[in-house]
Design a protein around this motif. Structure first.
Motif, PDB file in Angstrom:
ATOM      1  N   MET A 135      27.166  16.829  50.288  1.00 16.70           N
ATOM      2  CA  MET A 135      27.925  17.965  51.094  1.00 16.70           C
ATOM      3  C   MET A 135      28.249  18.695  49.874  1.00 16.70           C
ATOM      4  N   THR A 136      28.160  20.368  50.020  1.00 19.78           N
ATOM      5  CA  THR A 136      28.727  20.978  49.062  1.00 19.78           C
ATOM      6  C   THR A 136      29.740  21.983  49.866  1.00 19.78           C
ATOM      7  N   VAL A 137      30.982  21.970  48.515  1.00 22.00           N
ATOM      8  CA  VAL A 137      32.114  22.688  48.634  1.00 22.00           C
ATOM      9  C   VAL A 137      32.327  23.621  48.072  1.00 22.00           C
ATOM     10  N   THR A 138      32.332  24.676  48.271  1.00 21.37           N
ATOM     11  CA  THR A 138      32.544  26.027  48.094  1.00 21.37           C
ATOM     12  C   THR A 138      34.162  26.531  48.085  1.00 21.37           C
ATOM     13  N   SER A 139      34.707  27.507  47.003  1.00 21.83           N
ATOM     14  CA  SER A 139      36.265  28.067  47.318  1.00 21.83           C
ATOM     15  C   SER A 139      36.462  29.443  47.920  1.00 21.83           C
ATOM     16  N   SER A 140      37.172  29.419  48.524  1.00 18.92           N
ATOM     17  CA  SER A 140      37.243  30.795  49.258  1.00 18.92           C
ATOM     18  C   SER A 140      38.275  31.496  48.457  1.00 18.92           C
ATOM     19  N   THR A 141      38.610  30.688  47.827  1.00 17.87           N
ATOM     20  CA  THR A 141      39.748  31.494  46.961  1.00 17.87           C
ATOM     21  C   THR A 141      39.184  33.001  45.774  1.00 17.87           C
ATOM     22  N   PRO A 142      38.968  34.128  45.736  1.00 18.80           N
ATOM     23  CA  PRO A 142      38.429  34.869  44.929  1.00 18.80           C
ATOM     24  C   PRO A 142      38.960  34.493  43.478  1.00 18.80           C
ATOM     25  N   VAL A 143      37.924  34.682  42.917  1.00 11.58           N
ATOM     26  CA  VAL A 143      37.820  34.673  41.616  1.00 11.58           C
ATOM     27  C   VAL A 143      38.662  36.179  40.790  1.00 11.58           C
ATOM     28  N   ALA A 144      39.952  36.237  40.319  1.00 13.75           N
ATOM     29  CA  ALA A 144      40.626  37.176  39.673  1.00 13.75           C
ATOM     30  C   ALA A 144      39.552  37.526  38.722  1.00 13.75           C
ATOM     31  N   THR A 145      38.578  38.981  38.753  1.00  8.72           N
ATOM     32  CA  THR A 145      38.854  38.944  37.823  1.00  8.72           C
ATOM     33  C   THR A 145      39.716  40.503  36.271  1.00  8.72           C
ATOM     34  N   GLU A 146      39.033  40.921  35.667  1.00 12.17           N
ATOM     35  CA  GLU A 146      40.489  41.528  34.614  1.00 12.17           C
ATOM     36  C   GLU A 146      40.423  42.989  35.232  1.00 12.17           C
ATOM     37  N   PRO A 147      41.160  44.041  35.540  1.00 15.66           N
ATOM     38  CA  PRO A 147      40.332  45.220  35.921  1.00 15.66           C
ATOM     39  C   PRO A 147      40.092  45.916  34.861  1.00 15.66           C
ATOM     40  N   LEU A 148      39.061  46.870  35.564  1.00 14.17           N
ATOM     41  CA  LEU A 148      38.078  48.060  34.610  1.00 14.17           C
ATOM     42  C   LEU A 148      39.457  48.507  33.840  1.00 14.17           C
ATOM     43  N   ARG A 149      39.743  49.088  32.507  1.00 17.74           N
ATOM     44  CA  ARG A 149      40.958  50.422  31.691  1.00 17.74           C
ATOM     45  C   ARG A 149      39.846  51.067  31.117  1.00 17.74           C
ATOM     46  N   VAL A 150      39.752  52.546  30.940  1.00 16.18           N
ATOM     47  CA  VAL A 150      38.892  53.150  30.464  1.00 16.18           C
ATOM     48  C   VAL A 150      39.579  54.297  29.960  1.00 16.18           C
ATOM     49  N   SER A 151      39.808  54.533  28.314  1.00 18.01           N
ATOM     50  CA  SER A 151      39.631  55.554  27.750  1.00 18.01           C
ATOM     51  C   SER A 151      40.109  56.691  26.812  1.00 18.01           C
ATOM     52  N   VAL A 152      39.669  57.522  27.057  1.00 19.52           N
ATOM     53  CA  VAL A 152      38.951  58.879  26.371  1.00 19.52           C
ATOM     54  C   VAL A 152      39.337  59.305  25.639  1.00 19.52           C
ATOM     55  N   ARG A 153      39.090  59.922  24.238  1.00 11.66           N
ATOM     56  CA  ARG A 153      40.087  60.679  23.391  1.00 11.66           C
ATOM     57  C   ARG A 153      38.386  61.619  22.661  1.00 11.66           C
ATOM     58  N   ARG A 154      38.820  62.977  22.331  1.00 10.60           N
ATOM     59  CA  ARG A 154      38.038  63.785  21.314  1.00 10.60           C
ATOM     60  C   ARG A 154      38.877  63.088  19.622  1.00 10.60           C
ATOM     61  N   PRO A 155      38.386  62.845  18.897  1.00  8.10           N
ATOM     62  CA  PRO A 155      38.385  62.866  17.515  1.00  8.10           C
ATOM     63  C   PRO A 155      38.584  63.746  17.078  1.00  8.10           C
ATOM     64  N   ARG A 156      37.595  64.586  17.310  1.00 12.08           N
ATOM     65  CA  ARG A 156      37.061  65.922  16.776  1.00 12.08           C
ATOM     66  C   ARG A 156      36.532  66.571  17.618  1.00 12.08           C
ATOM     67  N   ALA A 157      36.231  68.467  17.541  1.00  9.32           N
ATOM     68  CA  ALA A 157      35.085  69.245  18.326  1.00  9.32           C
ATOM     69  C   ALA A 157      33.531  67.779  17.955  1.00  9.32           C
ATOM     70  N   ARG A 158      33.892  68.024  18.954  1.00  7.49           N
ATOM     71  CA  ARG A 158      31.813  67.982  19.829  1.00  7.49           C
ATOM     72  C   ARG A 158      31.804  65.827  20.069  1.00  7.49           C
ATOM     73  N   THR A 159      32.878  65.323  19.354  1.00  8.72           N
ATOM     74  CA  THR A 159      33.081  64.047  19.370  1.00  8.72           C
ATOM     75  C   THR A 159      33.716  63.046  20.654  1.00  8.72           C
ATOM     76  N   VAL A 160      32.863  62.117  21.681  1.00  9.01           N
ATOM     77  CA  VAL A 160      33.845  62.229  22.606  1.00  9.01           C
ATOM     78  C   VAL A 160      33.794  60.437  21.844  1.00  9.01           C
ATOM     79  N   VAL A 161      35.215  59.629  21.941  1.00  3.19           N
ATOM     80  CA  VAL A 161      35.354  58.001  21.925  1.00  3.19           C
ATOM     81  C   VAL A 161      35.587  57.478  23.220  1.00  3.19           C
ATOM     82  N   VAL A 162      34.611  56.721  24.377  1.00  2.30           N
ATOM     83  CA  VAL A 162      35.321  56.179  25.424  1.00  2.30           C
ATOM     84  C   VAL A 162      34.997  54.283  24.922  1.00  2.30           C
ATOM     85  N   GLU A 163      36.881  54.258  25.508  1.00  2.68           N
ATOM     86  CA  GLU A 163      37.017  52.920  25.177  1.00  2.68           C
ATOM     87  C   GLU A 163      37.707  52.367  26.548  1.00  2.68           C
TER      88      GLU A 163
END
Length: 116
Positions: free
Chosen positions: A1-29
């Motif tokens: 017999m196989t038992v499965t859980s119906s409880t969803p696994v919580a995942t950490e939400p995606l967070r994105v930040s964008v900054r421009r430390p200097r001209a023509r350069t982009v940092v995506v964290e």
């Protein structure tokens, strides 16, 4: 017999930040879970940044808790677009084991992963 859980696994939400430390350069964290649900949002953001007037895009994945094959596909397409547009793309996995493993498995650790 196989038992499965119906409880969803919580995942950490995606967070994105964008900054421009200097001209023509982009940092995506990025932090949290990069999966099939969040990959389209990340792809849209990376595509728009790569099509803007940048010469260097740094993608910081050091805060990523998980990275799916869908998200790895986003990174591959971003790399191709960067090459086409003449943009230097640097991916920093930092201490994120999830990001490092996924980049290694996709064969992308050497060409993309760089110290920032």
């Amino acid at each position: 017999m196989t038992v499965t859980s119906s409880t969803p696994v919580a995942t950490e939400p995606l967070r994105v930040s964008v900054r421009r430390p200097r001209a023509r350069t982009v940092v995506v964290e990025v932090s949290g879970a990069m999966d099939s649900a969040t990959a389209p949002r990340l792809e849209e953001l990376l595509t728009s940044r790569l099509r803007s007037a940048v010469t260097l895009l740094i993608l910081d994945l050091s805060g990523v808790s998980s990275l799916s094959s869908a998200a790895a596909g986003v990174l591959t397409r971003a790399s191709l677009l960067a090459q086409q547009r003449g943009v230097a793309l640097r991916v920093a996995a930092g201490a994120s084991r999830a990001a490092t493993r996924a980049l290694d498995a996709a064969g992308m650790a050497t060409p993309l992963n760089a110290a920032v």
